[in-house]
Design a protein around this motif. Structure first.
Motif, PDB file in Angstrom:
ATOM      1  N   ARG A  60       3.748   0.413   2.803  1.00 24.40           N
ATOM      2  CA  ARG A  60       3.509  -0.619   3.816  1.00 24.40           C
ATOM      3  C   ARG A  60       3.068  -1.923   3.141  1.00 24.40           C
ATOM      4  O   ARG A  60       2.174  -1.909   2.303  1.00 24.40           O
ATOM      5  N   SER A 119       0.436   4.917   0.570  1.00 25.66           N
ATOM      6  CA  SER A 119      -0.521   5.912   1.066  1.00 25.66           C
ATOM      7  C   SER A 119       0.010   7.306   0.814  1.00 25.66           C
ATOM      8  O   SER A 119       1.166   7.595   1.104  1.00 25.66           O
ATOM      9  N   LEU A 138       0.850  -1.178   0.000  1.00 30.36           N
ATOM     10  CA  LEU A 138       0.000   0.000   0.000  1.00 30.36           C
ATOM     11  C   LEU A 138       0.889   1.233   0.000  1.00 30.36           C
ATOM     12  O   LEU A 138       1.745   1.382   0.880  1.00 30.36           O
ATOM     13  N   ILE A 157       4.789   9.833   1.106  1.00 27.14           N
ATOM     14  CA  ILE A 157       4.216   8.546   0.732  1.00 27.14           C
ATOM     15  C   ILE A 157       4.629   7.529   1.792  1.00 27.14           C
ATOM     16  O   ILE A 157       5.813   7.390   2.084  1.00 27.14           O
ATOM     17  N   GLU A 158       3.657   6.833   2.353  1.00 22.53           N
ATOM     18  CA  GLU A 158       3.956   5.723   3.270  1.00 22.53           C
ATOM     19  C   GLU A 158       3.856   4.438   2.470  1.00 22.53           C
ATOM     20  O   GLU A 158       2.860   4.198   1.785  1.00 22.53           O
ATOM     21  N   TYR A 178      -0.080  11.096   1.828  1.00 28.06           N
ATOM     22  CA  TYR A 178      -0.453  12.013   2.900  1.00 28.06           C
ATOM     23  C   TYR A 178      -0.497  13.421   2.354  1.00 28.06           C
ATOM     24  O   TYR A 178       0.455  13.884   1.737  1.00 28.06           O
ATOM     25  N   PHE A 188      -4.444   6.556  -2.381  1.00 32.53           N
ATOM     26  CA  PHE A 188      -3.579   5.388  -2.199  1.00 32.53           C
ATOM     27  C   PHE A 188      -3.426   4.661  -3.512  1.00 32.53           C
ATOM     28  O   PHE A 188      -4.235   4.807  -4.430  1.00 32.53           O
ATOM     29  N   HIS A 202      -3.764  14.130   6.255  1.00 29.64           N
ATOM     30  CA  HIS A 202      -4.630  12.967   6.200  1.00 29.64           C
ATOM     31  C   HIS A 202      -4.287  12.155   4.955  1.00 29.64           C
ATOM     32  O   HIS A 202      -3.592  12.640   4.056  1.00 29.64           O
ATOM     33  N   ILE A 203      -4.779  10.946   4.898  1.00 26.49           N
ATOM     34  CA  ILE A 203      -4.583  10.130   3.707  1.00 26.49           C
ATOM     35  C   ILE A 203      -5.562  10.637   2.656  1.00 26.49           C
ATOM     36  O   ILE A 203      -6.768  10.631   2.852  1.00 26.49           O
TER      37      ILE A 203
END
Length: 120
Positions: A112, A7, A5, A109-110, A9, A83, A79-80
């Motif tokens: 995961r 994500s 994923l 960008i996260e 932000y 994605f 907030h996100i």
């Protein structure tokens, strides 16, 4: 291959003006096209603002009662906002896609891994 994923932000508040946002959206579409061409694309989506969210939470001592509240669970400055789910050989490959995405949209960008995220 594993699934990851990515994500996006984004800061709270109004979106940037079109003259700022349009080149970013072009760059984003270029990265998305590259992800698709590489066979790493699974799916992606943008999200409505956090004010449209509903949070469901088990009530403490409530005998299984679930409370619904408007808005995000946590107040924050970001907030996100969207994605992308990709498939990649390993975390290093997923991080490289995340770097490309971060360069395109200039936002954090996260990356995961998804649990049970194999495609076959």
């Amino acid at each position: 291959m594993k699934q990851y994923l990515l994500s996006i932000y984004q800061p709270d508040g109004d979106p940037p003006p079109p003259e700022f946002l349009e080149p970013i959206m072009r760059d984003l579409e270029a990265v998305n096209a590259e992800i698709r061409a590489a066979g790493a694309w699974v799916f992606a989506g943008g999200l409505h603002p956090p004010s449209t969210a509903t949070v469901l939470r088990l009530k403490d001592g409530g005998g299984g009662e679930v409370l619904a509240t408007d808005g995000p669970y946590v107040e924050g400055k970001e907030h996100i906002g969207g994605f992308t789910v990709i498939q990649a050989e390993d975390l290093d490959a997923a991080l490289e896609w995340g770097r490309k995405l971060a360069r395109a949209i200039t936002l954090p960008i996260e990356v995961r891994p998804l649990e049970h995220g194999s495609s076959g």
